[in-house]
Design an enzyme around this catalytic site. Structure first.
Site, PDB file in Angstrom:
ATOM      1  N   GLU A   1       0.791  -1.234   0.000  1.00 33.00           N
ATOM      2  CA  GLU A   1       0.000   0.000   0.000  1.00 33.00           C
ATOM      3  C   GLU A   1       0.823   1.285   0.000  1.00 33.00           C
ATOM      4  OE1 GLU A   1      -3.310  -2.375  -0.172  1.00 33.00           O
ATOM      5  OE2 GLU A   1      -1.532  -2.773   0.995  1.00 33.00           O
TER       6      GLU A   1
ATOM      7  N   TYR B   1       3.344   2.070   2.130  1.00 31.28           N
ATOM      8  CA  TYR B   1       3.887   2.456   3.427  1.00 31.28           C
ATOM      9  C   TYR B   1       5.400   2.229   3.456  1.00 31.28           C
ATOM     10  CZ  TYR B   1      -0.963   2.847   4.963  1.00 31.28           C
ATOM     11  OH  TYR B   1      -2.282   3.226   5.086  1.00 31.28           O
TER      12      TYR B   1
ATOM     13  N   ARG C   1       2.245  -8.682   4.440  1.00 30.98           N
ATOM     14  CA  ARG C   1       1.383  -8.165   3.364  1.00 30.98           C
ATOM     15  C   ARG C   1       2.291  -7.598   2.291  1.00 30.98           C
ATOM     16  NH1 ARG C   1      -3.944  -7.212   2.244  1.00 30.98           N
ATOM     17  NH2 ARG C   1      -4.476  -5.295   1.109  1.00 30.98           N
TER      18      ARG C   1
ATOM     19  N   HIS D   1      -1.534   3.815  -1.984  1.00 32.09           N
ATOM     20  CA  HIS D   1      -2.662   4.714  -1.736  1.00 32.09           C
ATOM     21  C   HIS D   1      -2.648   5.901  -2.701  1.00 32.09           C
ATOM     22  CE1 HIS D   1      -4.313   2.601   1.581  1.00 32.09           C
ATOM     23  NE2 HIS D   1      -3.331   2.839   2.423  1.00 32.09           N
TER      24      HIS D   1
ATOM     25  N   GLN E   1     -18.312   4.548   1.415  1.00 31.67           N
ATOM     26  CA  GLN E   1     -18.900   5.785   1.924  1.00 31.67           C
ATOM     27  C   GLN E   1     -18.824   5.893   3.442  1.00 31.67           C
ATOM     28  OE1 GLN E   1     -22.780   6.658   0.270  1.00 31.67           O
ATOM     29  NE2 GLN E   1     -23.284   8.114   1.882  1.00 31.67           N
TER      30      GLN E   1
END
Length: 687
Positions: A175, A177, A225, A263, A350
């Site tokens: 992601e 990081y 991960r 991200h 949402q």
């Protein structure tokens, strides 16, 4: 106009999904993993009881393995100044969490995450000095000693996690990081042992894995991960990812969990428009390389899809984080042959990820109790206290109100004026990329039937019809707002409802009045390729420029191909702000990118004057102009349909019925299904 969902050709049963798996250190009861997802309860040690309730309910629901949201190994790696950290004080509080999960026969890992340059505070540190697109703070470059200390901090935090009762730990290496930042040439330009070449860039993640393996001992599970596709320029190649995977298993990693995309990537990876299991082939390629279990992730929200991934050998386990927000009892329902009653996750983001990125507690649009288990409680009523409840309107608020009331033990009748349930959500399911919204309606239909709710379609109850009920919940929703637009022939002027319902068709040149969420949806409805790329993995990857990660296309991204425009579409709004500015934090950029890619003409600060044979007359930037269009679609907002509430109140006799107004009938501004459903459940909790 109907919406059909493509269903995978999976086995009729869920044998693979529900079978146990020996992970080496321990056995899990099924192949369903609740993957790591920050929900906002991790940051304050005082919220440990709430976090325990949230995770404990998922354990009681039968999930095989739980991975917590990310906890930093040190202050530098926190996501925010007060963000989650696996320090001694926090881990002492977490004993209540591990006890709650273990009492339900569950297994749980603590994820350790160092934010690197994604940190939203001035202590941010990364492989190189610089600022990410996600934070206003410039990260400093970790010194060689700082890198060594980071390895030590990961190991110390892992040791504390095992002391708190966790069954193991997961290293967040995906992601975008810190560890992912060390792996990518774009963010690691070091010339010391922690850089130089691909082997040097792997050094820190491998050192962290080795140190953590030693720290947690032989009985605990170590997961990593791993980013299988960075989706950013200057990311890793597949060969580099493969070498990392082999190195991790050599250092004692027991399981590899697949991650897709940073991200900051400009390719969506988890929103509704991403095809189901779009990246399972990447996990399959990883599985061929290593001898440890691998976990597939990203848009595997449907049990049938999960079963297909496992049955075809693409993974050993599947991560279903958001689906377990939507339905904490998903595994148990599957084991009890109640798959039709699973609450369907629609990947809307949402109420979950959008809230997290706003610094708020996460929940779920279709399950407002998620993350609020100790606060929003639906207690069963004893039969003699059951109330007769009428719910008028079968949009999202009405559907959930009826279901929640019935599940508490009340006697419920649901009235709907049209021939179908769903309201505005049914219209949303017609938008390319939102086809899965129809699955939520199917889920509601099945759960209402199982709960014994009486459903009366094509019925508009009068106030007198409702006098025999103890409570009337008015969920009659909204109607499109009409605008004063003088017309003297020319383009046909239609409502978005008529367009999406199929009662009207748009021509080749269209102006859309109103650029809120519905206006953007209509623009995509009119301009998206047919068939929808969301229904075909290969077509979707081509549409977004996702390619194999090699030296030419590091990170697996290429320039998006130019596609033939479906129509000439103009999207207009009165406001001067950027079109789409009010859309969700994690999904709005996807819609804006699609509008640009489709060549939608965007107009801001517009005054609408009239339509005639020339077209639509507007004033823009102080100048009058004419848009030569053949169709004008009005998406100018909504007004509440709430007259029934006053009529029932005026007609009632004695003490009954009590009237409650929820959803769009209560507040029409900026349609908000998350607010509407939460309000409906809160009302029912108080009956």
């Amino acid at each position: 106009m109907s919406v059909s969902l493509p269903h995978p050709t999976a086995p009729r049963d869920l044998t693979h999904l529900l079978s146990p798996l020996d992970m080496g250190r321990f056995e899990v009861r099924n192949r369903i993993v609740m993957g790591s997802m920050h929900v906002g309860l991790e940051d304050r040690p005082a919220d440990a009881k709430k976090l325990a309730a949230y995770l404990g309910e998922r354990a009681r629901g039968g999930v095989g393995l739980i991975v917590t949201g990310g906890f930093s190994p040190d202050r530098t790696g926190r996501l925010t100044p007060g963000g989650a950290q696996a320090d001694a004080r926090t881990m002492r509080r977490h004993e209540i969490i591990t006890r709650e999960v273990h009492e339900a026969d569950g297994r749980i890992l603590l994820q350790l995450l160092h934010a690197g340059r994604y940190a939203f505070h001035p202590l941010a540190a990364s492989s190189a000095a610089g600022k990410s697109p996600l934070s206003p703070f410039r990260a400093r470059r970790l010194t060689r000693r700082g890198a060594h200390r980071t390895v030590e901090h990961f190991a110390e935090a892992a040791r504390r996690a095992i002391g708190a009762g966790y069954d193991g730990v997961e290293i967040m290496g995906s992601e975008g990081y810190l560890l992912n930042q060390f792996l990518a040439p774009a963010t690691n330009r070091r010339r010391d042992r922690w850089g130089r070449d691909a082997e040097g860039r792997r050094a820190l993640p491998l050192a962290v894995a080795a140190a953590m393996r030693e720290a947690i001992g032989e009985d605990a599970l170590l997961s990593y991960r791993i980013s299988l596709l960075d989706l950013v320029p200057g990311g890793q190649t597949w060969e580099e990812t493969a070498a990392l995977a082999r190195g991790l298993t050599e250092r004692g990693v027991d399981v590899l969990s697949s991650g897709i995309g940073w991200h900051e990537a400009r390719v969506p990876t988890i929103v509704t428009s991403v095809p189901r299991a779009a990246f399972a082939e990447n996990t399959a390629a990883l599985r061929e390389l290593v001898d440890v279990p691998v976990i597939a992730s990203n848009r595997i929200h449907d049990p049938a899809v999960a079963e297909q991934v496992l049955a075809t050998g693409q993974a050993d386990l599947v991560s279903m984080a958001r689906p377990l927000l939507a339905d904490p009892h998903l595994p148990r329902k599957l084991a009890e042959s109640r798959a039709a009653q699973v609450v369907a996750c629609i990947s809307c983001n949402q109420a979950c990820l959008d809230k997290v990125f706003e610094g708020k507690r996460a929940s779920c649009l279709v399950n407002p109790r998620a993350g609020h288990e100790t606060e929003l409680v639906l207690r069963p009523v004893i039969p003699r206290r059951a109330r007769k409840v009428a719910v008028v309107g079968a949009g999202p608020a009405g559907l959930e109100a009826a279901l929640a009331a019935a599940e508490r033990g009340h006697i419920v009748t649901l009235f709907e004026a049209t021939s179908e349930i769903g309201g505005q959500l049914r219209l949303a399911a017609r938008i390319p990329g939102k086809e899965d919204y129809a699955q939520a309606l199917t889920s509601w239909r099945m759960r209402l039937a199982a709960a014994g709710v009486g459903i009366r379609l094509e019925t508009r109850p009068t106030p007198s019809d409702l006098q025999g009920f103890h409570d009337v919940i008015v969920a009659t929703g909204v109607a499109p707002r009409e605008i004063d637009l003088p017309s003297d022939g020319g383009p046909q002027v239609i409502s978005y409802v008529d367009l999406l319902e199929g009662r009207a068709e748009a021509g080749d040149r269209v102006a859309i009045i109103g650029a809120g969420g519905i206006g953007v949806d209509v623009a995509e409805f009119l301009s998206a390729p047919r068939p929808s790329p969301s229904l075909d993995v290969a077509a979707w990857k081509s549409h977004w420029g996702v390619v194999a990660a090699d030296e030419e296309h590091r990170g697996g991204v290429a320039t998006r191909p130019v596609e033939e425009a479906q129509r000439e579409v103009h999207l207009l709004q009165r406001k001067e702000t950027r079109i789409g500015a009010g859309l969700g934090r994690t999904t709005g950029w996807v819609h804006r990118a699609e509008l640009r890619h489709a060549g939608i003409h965007q107009h801001r600060g517009v005054t609408y004057r009239r339509v005639d044979d020339q077209g639509l007359h507007i004033t823009e930037d102080g100048e009058e102009r004419v848009l030569e269009v053949d169709t004008v679609v009005v998406c100018a907002g909504q007004v509440s349909v709430d007259a029934l509430a006053a009529e029932v109140t005026a007609a009632r006799k004695g003490r009954a019925p009590r009237v409650h107004v929820v959803g769009g009938a209560d507040l029409a501004a900026e349609l908000d299904a998350e607010r509407a459903i939460r309000q409906a459940v809160e009302v029912v909790a108080g009956l």
